[in-house]
Motif scaffolding. Structure first.
Motif, PDB file in Angstrom:
ATOM      1  N   VAL A  54       0.865  -1.179   0.000  1.00  0.00           N
ATOM      2  CA  VAL A  54       0.000   0.000   0.000  1.00  0.00           C
ATOM      3  C   VAL A  54       0.898   1.223   0.000  1.00  0.00           C
ATOM      4  CG1 VAL A  54      -1.806   1.252   1.216  1.00  0.00           C
ATOM      5  CG2 VAL A  54      -1.776  -1.251   1.298  1.00  0.00           C
ATOM      6  N   THR A  55       0.804   2.056  -1.041  1.00  0.00           N
ATOM      7  CA  THR A  55       1.605   3.276  -1.116  1.00  0.00           C
ATOM      8  C   THR A  55       0.791   4.496  -0.726  1.00  0.00           C
ATOM      9  OG1 THR A  55       1.047   3.516  -3.467  1.00  0.00           O
ATOM     10  CG2 THR A  55       3.076   2.313  -2.914  1.00  0.00           C
ATOM     11  N   GLY A  56      -0.460   4.299  -0.414  1.00  0.00           N
ATOM     12  CA  GLY A  56      -1.311   5.405   0.017  1.00  0.00           C
ATOM     13  C   GLY A  56      -1.812   5.166   1.431  1.00  0.00           C
ATOM     14  N   THR A  57      -3.104   5.017   1.577  1.00  0.00           N
ATOM     15  CA  THR A  57      -3.729   4.803   2.880  1.00  0.00           C
ATOM     16  C   THR A  57      -4.615   3.576   2.829  1.00  0.00           C
ATOM     17  OG1 THR A  57      -3.731   7.186   3.338  1.00  0.00           O
ATOM     18  CG2 THR A  57      -5.187   5.807   4.667  1.00  0.00           C
ATOM     19  N   ALA A  58      -4.452   2.707   3.818  1.00  0.00           N
ATOM     20  CA  ALA A  58      -5.317   1.533   3.937  1.00  0.00           C
ATOM     21  C   ALA A  58      -6.261   1.779   5.110  1.00  0.00           C
ATOM     22  CB  ALA A  58      -4.491   0.266   4.168  1.00  0.00           C
ATOM     23  N   GLU A  59      -7.532   1.787   4.846  1.00  0.00           N
ATOM     24  CA  GLU A  59      -8.526   2.030   5.879  1.00  0.00           C
ATOM     25  C   GLU A  59      -9.286   0.738   6.161  1.00  0.00           C
ATOM     26  OE1 GLU A  59     -11.058   5.193   4.715  1.00  0.00           O
ATOM     27  OE2 GLU A  59      -9.494   6.741   4.794  1.00  0.00           O
ATOM     28  N   GLY A  76       9.084   4.507   9.448  1.00  0.00           N
ATOM     29  CA  GLY A  76       7.657   4.344   9.649  1.00  0.00           C
ATOM     30  C   GLY A  76       7.233   4.679  11.065  1.00  0.00           C
ATOM     31  N   ASN A  81      -5.040   6.861  16.991  1.00  0.00           N
ATOM     32  CA  ASN A  81      -5.812   7.997  17.471  1.00  0.00           C
ATOM     33  C   ASN A  81      -6.956   7.588  18.378  1.00  0.00           C
ATOM     34  OD1 ASN A  81      -4.271   9.873  15.956  1.00  0.00           O
ATOM     35  ND2 ASN A  81      -5.455   9.383  14.122  1.00  0.00           N
TER      36      ASN A  81
END
Length: 257
Positions: A54-59, A76, A81
Protein backbone atom coordinates in the motif's frame (compact mmCIF):
# COMPACT_ATOMS: atom_id res chain seq x y z
CA UNK A 1 -19.43 -8.66 -58.51
CA UNK A 2 -16.82 -8.60 -55.70
CA UNK A 3 -16.08 -11.57 -53.43
CA UNK A 4 -16.10 -10.92 -49.59
CA UNK A 5 -13.08 -11.95 -47.58
CA UNK A 6 -14.28 -14.13 -44.69
CA UNK A 7 -11.33 -12.88 -42.57
CA UNK A 8 -12.91 -9.42 -42.62
CA UNK A 9 -16.11 -10.63 -41.00
CA UNK A 10 -17.06 -8.63 -37.87
CA UNK A 11 -18.48 -11.81 -36.35
CA UNK A 12 -15.14 -13.59 -36.71
CA UNK A 13 -13.38 -10.65 -35.04
CA UNK A 14 -15.77 -10.83 -32.10
CA UNK A 15 -15.20 -14.57 -31.74
CA UNK A 16 -11.44 -14.05 -31.66
CA UNK A 17 -11.77 -11.34 -29.00
CA UNK A 18 -14.03 -13.62 -26.96
CA UNK A 19 -11.44 -16.40 -27.12
CA UNK A 20 -8.74 -13.98 -25.96
CA UNK A 21 -10.92 -12.91 -23.07
CA UNK A 22 -11.63 -16.50 -22.04
CA UNK A 23 -7.92 -17.35 -22.08
CA UNK A 24 -6.81 -14.17 -20.32
CA UNK A 25 -5.98 -13.79 -16.56
CA UNK A 26 -7.18 -10.25 -15.87
CA UNK A 27 -6.19 -10.32 -12.16
CA UNK A 28 -2.53 -11.12 -12.91
CA UNK A 29 -1.84 -7.50 -13.65
CA UNK A 30 -4.87 -5.27 -13.23
CA UNK A 31 -5.49 -1.63 -12.34
CA UNK A 32 -8.57 0.19 -11.11
CA UNK A 33 -8.68 3.95 -11.66
CA UNK A 34 -11.09 5.99 -9.53
CA UNK A 35 -13.12 2.89 -8.92
CA UNK A 36 -13.61 0.24 -6.28
CA UNK A 37 -13.41 -3.51 -5.91
CA UNK A 38 -15.82 -4.86 -3.32
CA UNK A 39 -15.90 -8.23 -1.56
CA UNK A 40 -19.07 -8.97 0.38
CA UNK A 41 -21.20 -11.76 1.81
CA UNK A 42 -18.33 -13.42 3.74
CA UNK A 43 -15.89 -13.32 0.83
CA UNK A 44 -12.13 -13.46 1.38
CA UNK A 45 -9.20 -11.74 -0.30
CA UNK A 46 -6.36 -14.22 0.23
CA UNK A 47 -2.70 -13.46 -0.54
CA UNK A 48 -0.53 -16.59 -0.52
CA UNK A 49 3.28 -16.41 -0.57
CA UNK A 50 3.01 -12.83 -1.84
CA UNK A 51 2.86 -9.29 -0.53
CA UNK A 52 0.25 -6.63 0.01
CA UNK A 53 1.78 -3.25 -0.81
CA UNK A 54 0.00 0.00 0.00
CA UNK A 55 1.61 3.28 -1.12
CA UNK A 56 -1.31 5.40 0.02
CA UNK A 57 -3.73 4.80 2.88
CA UNK A 58 -5.32 1.53 3.94
CA UNK A 59 -8.53 2.03 5.88
CA UNK A 60 -10.08 -0.80 7.88
CA UNK A 61 -13.62 -0.29 9.17
CA UNK A 62 -13.96 -3.28 11.43
CA UNK A 63 -11.22 -5.58 12.70
CA UNK A 64 -7.67 -5.93 11.41
CA UNK A 65 -6.38 -9.26 12.70
CA UNK A 66 -2.70 -10.10 12.36
CA UNK A 67 -1.75 -13.71 13.12
CA UNK A 68 2.03 -13.51 12.99
CA UNK A 69 4.21 -10.40 13.09
CA UNK A 70 3.38 -6.82 12.17
CA UNK A 71 6.54 -4.82 11.45
CA UNK A 72 6.86 -1.02 11.28
CA UNK A 73 10.44 -0.26 10.25
CA UNK A 74 12.65 2.39 8.73
CA UNK A 75 11.11 5.81 9.20
CA UNK A 76 7.66 4.34 9.65
CA UNK A 77 5.44 5.40 12.53
CA UNK A 78 2.52 3.65 14.15
CA UNK A 79 -0.09 6.31 14.94
CA UNK A 80 -3.15 5.35 16.95
CA UNK A 81 -5.81 8.00 17.47
CA UNK A 82 -7.89 5.94 19.83
CA UNK A 83 -7.60 3.14 22.39
CA UNK A 84 -5.09 0.28 22.11
CA UNK A 85 -6.48 -2.82 23.77
CA UNK A 86 -3.45 -5.06 24.29
CA UNK A 87 -4.36 -8.63 25.25
CA UNK A 88 -0.86 -9.89 25.90
CA UNK A 89 2.64 -8.50 26.26
CA UNK A 90 4.57 -5.66 24.63
CA UNK A 91 8.37 -5.69 24.49
CA UNK A 92 10.60 -2.70 23.73
CA UNK A 93 14.08 -3.81 22.59
CA UNK A 94 17.19 -2.35 21.04
CA UNK A 95 17.45 0.59 23.42
CA UNK A 96 13.96 1.82 22.60
CA UNK A 97 11.77 3.80 24.95
CA UNK A 98 8.16 4.69 25.66
CA UNK A 99 7.49 8.42 25.94
CA UNK A 100 4.25 9.88 27.29
CA UNK A 101 3.81 13.52 26.21
CA UNK A 102 1.35 16.37 26.59
CA UNK A 103 0.27 15.48 30.11
CA UNK A 104 -0.65 11.88 29.33
CA UNK A 105 -0.79 9.15 31.95
CA UNK A 106 0.34 5.55 32.25
CA UNK A 107 -2.39 3.63 34.08
CA UNK A 108 -1.86 0.04 35.23
CA UNK A 109 -4.95 -1.60 36.69
CA UNK A 110 -4.05 -4.69 38.69
CA UNK A 111 -0.71 -5.21 36.96
CA UNK A 112 2.91 -4.20 37.45
CA UNK A 113 5.44 -1.72 36.06
CA UNK A 114 9.05 -2.92 36.27
CA UNK A 115 12.22 -0.98 35.46
CA UNK A 116 15.42 -2.72 36.49
CA UNK A 117 15.07 -3.60 40.17
CA UNK A 118 12.18 -1.15 40.68
CA UNK A 119 8.63 -2.55 40.64
CA UNK A 120 5.32 -0.73 40.97
CA UNK A 121 2.36 -2.94 41.87
CA UNK A 122 -0.64 -3.03 44.20
CA UNK A 123 -0.21 0.65 45.05
CA UNK A 124 3.38 0.11 46.25
CA UNK A 125 6.86 0.79 44.90
CA UNK A 126 9.52 -1.87 45.53
CA UNK A 127 13.19 -0.89 45.16
CA UNK A 128 15.77 -3.66 45.31
CA UNK A 129 15.33 -7.10 46.84
CA UNK A 130 16.16 -8.96 50.02
CA UNK A 131 17.05 -7.36 53.35
CA UNK A 132 17.98 -4.02 51.72
CA UNK A 133 14.69 -3.67 49.82
CA UNK A 134 12.78 -0.38 50.15
CA UNK A 135 8.97 -0.46 49.98
CA UNK A 136 6.89 2.71 49.55
CA UNK A 137 3.19 2.23 50.34
CA UNK A 138 1.07 4.98 48.82
CA UNK A 139 -2.12 3.87 50.62
CA UNK A 140 -0.73 4.09 54.18
CA UNK A 141 2.07 6.59 53.56
CA UNK A 142 4.65 4.16 54.98
CA UNK A 143 8.22 3.59 53.81
CA UNK A 144 9.88 0.33 54.83
CA UNK A 145 13.64 -0.11 54.49
CA UNK A 146 14.89 -3.25 56.18
CA UNK A 147 14.11 -2.88 59.90
CA UNK A 148 13.30 0.83 59.52
CA UNK A 149 9.65 1.85 59.04
CA UNK A 150 8.79 5.49 58.29
CA UNK A 151 5.17 6.53 58.84
CA UNK A 152 3.40 9.87 58.53
CA UNK A 153 4.18 10.87 62.14
CA UNK A 154 6.84 8.45 63.38
CA UNK A 155 9.92 6.39 62.53
CA UNK A 156 10.40 2.88 63.95
CA UNK A 157 13.75 1.11 63.97
CA UNK A 158 13.53 -2.62 64.61
CA UNK A 159 16.19 -5.17 65.30
CA UNK A 160 18.36 -5.41 68.40
CA UNK A 161 17.05 -6.08 71.90
CA UNK A 162 14.61 -3.16 71.95
CA UNK A 163 13.07 -1.55 68.81
CA UNK A 164 13.03 2.27 68.91
CA UNK A 165 10.34 4.70 67.72
CA UNK A 166 10.82 8.40 66.94
CA UNK A 167 7.52 10.27 67.38
CA UNK A 168 6.63 13.86 68.30
CA UNK A 169 10.32 14.64 68.77
CA UNK A 170 10.83 11.81 71.27
CA UNK A 171 12.81 8.60 70.79
CA UNK A 172 11.05 5.79 72.66
CA UNK A 173 12.20 2.23 73.28
CA UNK A 174 10.19 -0.95 73.68
CA UNK A 175 11.61 -1.30 77.21
CA UNK A 176 9.71 1.84 78.23
CA UNK A 177 12.56 4.35 78.09
CA UNK A 178 12.28 7.64 76.19
CA UNK A 179 14.74 10.35 75.11
CA UNK A 180 13.44 13.76 74.03
CA UNK A 181 14.39 17.40 73.77
CA UNK A 182 14.36 19.51 76.97
CA UNK A 183 13.52 22.97 75.66
CA UNK A 184 13.49 24.47 79.17
CA UNK A 185 17.18 23.74 79.74
CA UNK A 186 18.27 23.68 76.09
CA UNK A 187 19.24 20.03 76.35
CA UNK A 188 17.77 16.56 76.41
CA UNK A 189 15.69 14.57 78.88
CA UNK A 190 15.71 10.78 79.39
CA UNK A 191 12.74 9.21 81.12
CA UNK A 192 12.33 5.63 82.36
CA UNK A 193 9.26 5.14 84.52
CA UNK A 194 9.52 7.59 87.44
CA UNK A 195 13.22 8.30 86.85
CA UNK A 196 14.47 11.20 84.73
CA UNK A 197 17.87 12.47 83.65
CA UNK A 198 18.28 16.05 82.39
CA UNK A 199 21.37 17.20 80.51
CA UNK A 200 21.59 20.85 79.44
CA UNK A 201 24.12 23.55 78.69
CA UNK A 202 24.14 24.68 82.34
CA UNK A 203 24.42 21.34 84.05
CA UNK A 204 22.81 17.96 84.63
CA UNK A 205 20.11 16.64 86.94
CA UNK A 206 19.06 13.22 88.16
CA UNK A 207 15.49 12.91 89.46
CA UNK A 208 13.45 10.04 90.88
CA UNK A 209 10.03 10.85 92.23
CA UNK A 210 10.44 14.05 94.31
CA UNK A 211 14.17 13.59 94.96
CA UNK A 212 16.58 15.46 92.67
CA UNK A 213 20.36 15.76 92.38
CA UNK A 214 21.56 18.80 90.41
CA UNK A 215 25.16 19.19 89.21
CA UNK A 216 26.37 22.56 87.89
CA UNK A 217 29.65 24.42 87.66
CA UNK A 218 28.90 25.79 91.14
CA UNK A 219 28.61 22.40 92.80
CA UNK A 220 25.93 19.92 93.89
CA UNK A 221 22.33 20.56 94.96
CA UNK A 222 20.03 18.04 96.61
CA UNK A 223 16.28 18.66 96.57
CA UNK A 224 13.73 16.97 98.86
CA UNK A 225 16.25 14.89 100.79
CA UNK A 226 14.95 12.72 103.59
CA UNK A 227 15.49 14.40 106.97
CA UNK A 228 17.09 13.17 110.19
CA UNK A 229 16.82 14.78 113.64
CA UNK A 230 20.03 16.39 114.86
CA UNK A 231 20.02 14.22 117.94
CA UNK A 232 20.31 11.06 115.87
CA UNK A 233 23.47 12.12 114.08
CA UNK A 234 26.76 10.87 115.44
CA UNK A 235 28.30 14.26 116.08
CA UNK A 236 25.06 16.29 116.23
CA UNK A 237 25.70 17.82 112.81
CA UNK A 238 24.52 21.40 112.27
CA UNK A 239 20.91 21.94 111.22
CA UNK A 240 20.39 22.00 107.40
CA UNK A 241 23.72 20.25 106.88
CA UNK A 242 23.91 16.95 105.02
CA UNK A 243 24.45 13.79 106.99
CA UNK A 244 25.44 10.49 105.36
CA UNK A 245 24.59 7.24 107.12
CA UNK A 246 27.87 5.33 107.39
CA UNK A 247 26.08 1.97 107.14
CA UNK A 248 23.70 2.57 104.22
CA UNK A 249 25.48 5.48 102.51
CA UNK A 250 22.13 7.28 102.35
CA UNK A 251 22.24 11.11 102.65
CA UNK A 252 19.90 13.11 104.92
CA UNK A 253 19.27 16.78 105.70
CA UNK A 254 19.71 17.50 109.38
CA UNK A 255 16.74 19.14 111.12
CA UNK A 256 16.10 20.19 114.71
CA UNK A 257 15.12 17.51 117.12
Amino acid sequence: MSVSNPNDSPLLARVERLEELLQANPLRNAAVERGMTEYYDQSILRITDSNLEVTGTAEVFGILRVVGTAIVEGLGRLVVNSLIDLLGSMRVRGGGSITVEDGGNVVVDGGMIKAGNVETRDGKIYVGTGASQIVIDGATGKILAGDVEIELDQITVGGGDSPATLKDGALGFETGGKVEADTTNNGIRMTVGGAQVYVGTGGAALQFGTRTLIITAGGFNFLNLDTIPQSLTVDENPINSMYVDATTGRPYRVVAG
